[in-house]
Design a protein around this motif. Structure first.
Motif, PDB file in Angstrom:
ATOM      1  N   PRO A  10       0.721  -1.121   0.211  1.00  0.00           N
ATOM      2  CA  PRO A  10      -0.198  -0.097   0.198  1.00  0.00           C
ATOM      3  C   PRO A  10       0.946   1.404  -0.054  1.00  0.00           C
ATOM      4  N   LEU A  11       0.212   2.487  -0.125  1.00  0.00           N
ATOM      5  CA  LEU A  11       0.706   3.795   0.086  1.00  0.00           C
ATOM      6  C   LEU A  11       1.566   3.834   1.545  1.00  0.00           C
ATOM      7  N   ASP A  12       2.934   4.103   1.779  1.00  0.00           N
ATOM      8  CA  ASP A  12       3.442   4.183   3.010  1.00  0.00           C
ATOM      9  C   ASP A  12       2.672   5.387   3.824  1.00  0.00           C
ATOM     10  N   PRO A  13       2.645   5.093   5.133  1.00  0.00           N
ATOM     11  CA  PRO A  13       1.880   6.473   5.819  1.00  0.00           C
ATOM     12  C   PRO A  13       2.453   7.616   5.841  1.00  0.00           C
ATOM     13  N   ALA A  14       3.933   7.495   5.443  1.00  0.00           N
ATOM     14  CA  ALA A  14       4.649   8.786   5.405  1.00  0.00           C
ATOM     15  C   ALA A  14       4.280   9.923   4.371  1.00  0.00           C
ATOM     16  N   TYR A  15       3.672   9.123   3.388  1.00  0.00           N
ATOM     17  CA  TYR A  15       3.537   9.902   2.030  1.00  0.00           C
ATOM     18  C   TYR A  15       1.946  10.467   2.160  1.00  0.00           C
ATOM     19  N   TYR A  16       0.997   9.688   2.937  1.00  0.00           N
ATOM     20  CA  TYR A  16      -0.467   9.671   3.021  1.00  0.00           C
ATOM     21  C   TYR A  16      -0.915  10.953   3.113  1.00  0.00           C
ATOM     22  N   TRP A  17      -0.485  11.638   4.349  1.00  0.00           N
ATOM     23  CA  TRP A  17      -1.089  12.966   4.559  1.00  0.00           C
ATOM     24  C   TRP A  17      -0.578  14.198   3.750  1.00  0.00           C
ATOM     25  N   PRO A  18       0.394  14.255   3.369  1.00  0.00           N
ATOM     26  CA  PRO A  18       0.862  15.139   2.325  1.00  0.00           C
ATOM     27  C   PRO A  18       0.239  14.982   0.975  1.00  0.00           C
ATOM     28  N   LEU A  19      -0.086  13.659   0.741  1.00  0.00           N
ATOM     29  CA  LEU A  19      -0.812  13.592  -0.611  1.00  0.00           C
ATOM     30  C   LEU A  19      -2.108  14.009  -0.463  1.00  0.00           C
ATOM     31  N   ILE A  20      -2.794  13.674   0.676  1.00  0.00           N
ATOM     32  CA  ILE A  20      -4.276  14.105   1.003  1.00  0.00           C
ATOM     33  C   ILE A  20      -4.404  15.716   0.842  1.00  0.00           C
ATOM     34  N   PHE A  21      -3.314  16.316   1.327  1.00  0.00           N
ATOM     35  CA  PHE A  21      -3.488  17.807   1.599  1.00  0.00           C
ATOM     36  C   PHE A  21      -3.374  18.265   0.019  1.00  0.00           C
ATOM     37  N   CYS A  22      -2.640  17.820  -0.776  1.00  0.00           N
ATOM     38  CA  CYS A  22      -2.346  18.140  -2.149  1.00  0.00           C
ATOM     39  C   CYS A  22      -3.515  17.804  -2.862  1.00  0.00           C
ATOM     40  N   LEU A  23      -4.318  16.802  -2.609  1.00  0.00           N
ATOM     41  CA  LEU A  23      -5.472  16.104  -3.270  1.00  0.00           C
ATOM     42  C   LEU A  23      -6.676  17.481  -3.093  1.00  0.00           C
ATOM     43  N   ILE A  24      -6.845  17.551  -1.735  1.00  0.00           N
ATOM     44  CA  ILE A  24      -7.838  18.641  -1.175  1.00  0.00           C
ATOM     45  C   ILE A  24      -7.562  19.910  -2.012  1.00  0.00           C
ATOM     46  N   GLY A  25      -6.195  20.307  -2.066  1.00  0.00           N
ATOM     47  CA  GLY A  25      -5.860  21.704  -2.513  1.00  0.00           C
ATOM     48  C   GLY A  25      -6.270  21.736  -3.935  1.00  0.00           C
ATOM     49  N   ILE A  26      -5.965  20.609  -4.716  1.00  0.00           N
ATOM     50  CA  ILE A  26      -6.147  20.572  -6.173  1.00  0.00           C
ATOM     51  C   ILE A  26      -7.734  20.721  -6.550  1.00  0.00           C
ATOM     52  N   VAL A  27      -8.393  20.057  -5.525  1.00  0.00           N
ATOM     53  CA  VAL A  27      -9.861  19.909  -5.858  1.00  0.00           C
ATOM     54  C   VAL A  27     -10.269  21.244  -5.681  1.00  0.00           C
ATOM     55  N   LEU A  28      -9.840  22.022  -4.540  1.00  0.00           N
ATOM     56  CA  LEU A  28     -10.436  23.514  -4.240  1.00  0.00           C
ATOM     57  C   LEU A  28      -9.866  24.422  -5.273  1.00  0.00           C
ATOM     58  N   LEU A  29      -8.702  24.182  -5.739  1.00  0.00           N
ATOM     59  CA  LEU A  29      -8.376  25.074  -6.774  1.00  0.00           C
ATOM     60  C   LEU A  29      -9.011  24.785  -8.169  1.00  0.00           C
ATOM     61  N   PHE A  30      -9.273  23.670  -8.433  1.00  0.00           N
ATOM     62  CA  PHE A  30     -10.209  23.523  -9.814  1.00  0.00           C
ATOM     63  C   PHE A  30     -11.620  24.047  -9.509  1.00  0.00           C
ATOM     64  N   LEU A  31     -12.274  23.904  -8.288  1.00  0.00           N
ATOM     65  CA  LEU A  31     -13.555  24.550  -8.194  1.00  0.00           C
ATOM     66  C   LEU A  31     -13.486  26.423  -8.088  1.00  0.00           C
ATOM     67  N   ALA A  32     -12.372  26.691  -7.639  1.00  0.00           N
ATOM     68  CA  ALA A  32     -12.141  28.270  -7.636  1.00  0.00           C
ATOM     69  C   ALA A  32     -11.870  28.487  -9.149  1.00  0.00           C
ATOM     70  N   LEU A  33     -11.066  27.864  -9.604  1.00  0.00           N
ATOM     71  CA  LEU A  33     -10.867  28.463 -11.221  1.00  0.00           C
ATOM     72  C   LEU A  33     -12.084  28.363 -12.295  1.00  0.00           C
ATOM     73  N   VAL A  34     -13.047  27.121 -11.677  1.00  0.00           N
ATOM     74  CA  VAL A  34     -14.232  27.081 -12.553  1.00  0.00           C
ATOM     75  C   VAL A  34     -14.997  28.142 -12.293  1.00  0.00           C
ATOM     76  N   LEU A  35     -15.280  28.529 -11.060  1.00  0.00           N
ATOM     77  CA  LEU A  35     -16.216  29.658 -10.426  1.00  0.00           C
ATOM     78  C   LEU A  35     -15.793  30.661 -11.102  1.00  0.00           C
ATOM     79  N   ILE A  36     -14.257  31.145 -11.215  1.00  0.00           N
ATOM     80  CA  ILE A  36     -13.719  32.391 -11.899  1.00  0.00           C
ATOM     81  C   ILE A  36     -14.270  32.167 -13.302  1.00  0.00           C
ATOM     82  N   GLY A  37     -13.776  31.216 -14.021  1.00  0.00           N
ATOM     83  CA  GLY A  37     -14.129  31.017 -15.329  1.00  0.00           C
ATOM     84  C   GLY A  37     -15.466  31.192 -15.732  1.00  0.00           C
ATOM     85  N   THR A  38     -16.428  30.495 -15.168  1.00  0.00           N
ATOM     86  CA  THR A  38     -17.742  30.850 -15.538  1.00  0.00           C
ATOM     87  C   THR A  38     -18.387  32.111 -15.556  1.00  0.00           C
TER      88      THR A  38
END
Lengths: 64, 244
Positions: B196-224
Motif C-alpha cells: 500500500p501507500l506508505d503512511p509517510a506519504y499519505y497526509w501530504p498527498l491528501i493535502f495536495c488532493l484537497i488543494g487541487i480539488v479546491l483550486l479546480f473549483l475556484a478556477l471554474v467559478l472564476i471562469g464561469t
C-alpha cells in the motif's frame, strides 16, 4: 533542500514544469476575468449613456 | 431553496463573489502545505528513491484531469436536458483547467517514468488513454471557438463531452481493465493490503488532493463568471452593431 541524488533532474523538472503550468492556468483565468469585467463595465456604460440620451431626446420632443 | 436558482447568471455571480474569497486562499493553503510537506519532509522510497516526491503533483493532477471531464459531463448533460446556459458555460470554463491538469499529469509522468521505467513514454493503456483525453480536451476547446452560435456550440461540445467520457473512464480504469503495461494501479486506498501507500506519504498527498480539488473549483467559478460576462458583452456589442 532535500537530498535528491541522481534523481534531482527528474524531481526538480517535475516540480518546475508542474508549478509553471499551474501558475500559467491561474494567471490566464484571472487575466480573462479582469479583461471581461472591464470590457463589460465599459459596454454597460455606453449602453446607459445611450439610454440617457434617448430619454433626453424624448423629453425634448425628439429635438435633442 | 433549489439548486436551479444558481442557473440564474446574476445569482451565480453573486454567490461566486461570496465563495471565492474563502475558496481561493483555502485552495492555495492546502496545496502549499501539501507540496512543501511532500517535497521537503518526506523520506525517500525504498524502491523509487527521491522520485516518489513527484507523486504529490502527478497524482492530484491526474485525478483532477479525469474528474474535471466528469464535471464537464454533468454540466453538459444539465445543458442538454434542462437548457441552463450557466451549466454550459461552467463546462466551457472547466476545459482549460482540465487540459492543464492533463498536461501536468503527462509531463510529470514522463519525467517520473524515465528513471523508473527507462523510458519517457510507453503505449501503455493508462498513458495512451490519458493522451487521448488530452486530445479530447483540445478538441472540446477548439469546438467551442469554432462555432459562432453559442447554443449550437454548447450542444455540439456537450455531445463531444459525452463521447469523451468513455476515454475519461478508460483513463481511470485502464489499469484494472487490461492489467498490463508499466503503469501501476492506485495505492492510496489500499491500506492494509499488499504494497500500500506508505503512511509517510499519505497526509501530504491528501493535502495536495484537497488543494487541487479546491483550486479546480475556484478556477471554474472564476471562469464561469468570466464566460457569463463575455456572453452579456457579446449581446450588448451585437445590439450596438445593429443600431450603428
Amino acid at each position: 533542500m532535500p537530498e535528491l541524488g541522481k534523481y534531482a533532474f527528474a524531481v526538480l523538472a517535475s516540480y518546475g514544469a508542474g508549478l509553471a503550468l499551474l501558475g500559467a492556468v491561474v494567471a490566464l483565468v484571472v487575466w480573462r476575468f479582469r479583461r471581461a469585467k472591464a470590457a463589460l463595465i465599459a459596454a454597460e456604460a455606453r449602453l446607459a449613456a445611450r439610454a440617457a440620451q434617448g430619454h433626453h431626446g424624448q423629453a425634448n420632443g425628439g429635438r435633442a | 431553496m433549489s439548486i436551479w436558482e444558481y442557473a440564474n447568471p446574476k445569482k451565480f455571480i453573486e454567490t461566486a463573489g461570496r465563495i471565492l474569497p474563502v475558496l481561493l486562499p483555502l485552495a492555495m493553503g492546502f496545496l502549499l502545505i501539501g507540496l512543501v510537506w511532500g517535497f521537503f519532509f518526506t523520506p525517500e522510497d525504498y524502491k523509487q528513491g527521491a522520485t516518489v516526491k513527484i507523486m504529490f503533483l502527478h497524482v492530484p493532477a491526474a485525478m483532477m484531469a479525469i474528474n474535471a471531464w466528469g464535471m464537464m459531463l454533468v454540466a453538459s448533460l444539465i445543458w442538454i436536458i434542462r437548457r441552463h446556459h450557466v451549466s454550459a458555460l461552467a463546462a466551457r470554463a472547466a476545459a482549460p483547467v482540465g487540459l492543464t491538469f492533463t498536461l501536468i499529469a503527462l509531463v510529470t509522468g514522463a519525467l517520473w517514468g524515465q528513471p523508473m521505467w527507462g523510458t519517457w513514454w510507453e503505449w501503455d493503456p493508462r498513458l495512451t488513454s490519458f493522451l487521448i483525453l488530452l486530445l479530447f480536451y483540445l478538441g472540446y476547446i477548439a469546438l467551442w471557438q469554432a462555432v459562432e452560435n453559442p447554443d449550437t456550440a454548447a450542444d455540439l461540445t456537450g455531445l463531444l463531452c459525452v463521447v469523451g467520457s468513455v476515454f475519461a473512464l478508460l483513463s481511470r480504469y485502464a489499469v484494472k481493465f487490461w492489467n498490463q503495461g508499466l503503469h501501476q494501479d492506485s495505492t492510496i486506498l489500499k491500506v492494509g493490503e499488499k504494497d500500500p501507500l506508505d503512511p509517510a506519504y499519505y497526509w501530504p498527498l491528501i493535502f495536495c488532493l484537497i488543494g487541487i480539488v479546491l483550486l479546480f473549483l475556484a478556477l471554474v467559478l472564476i471562469g464561469t463568471v468570466t464566460e457569463i460576462r463575455l456572453r452579456r458583452l457579446a449581446v450588448i456589442e451585437a445590439r450596438e452593431r445593429q443600431e450603428a
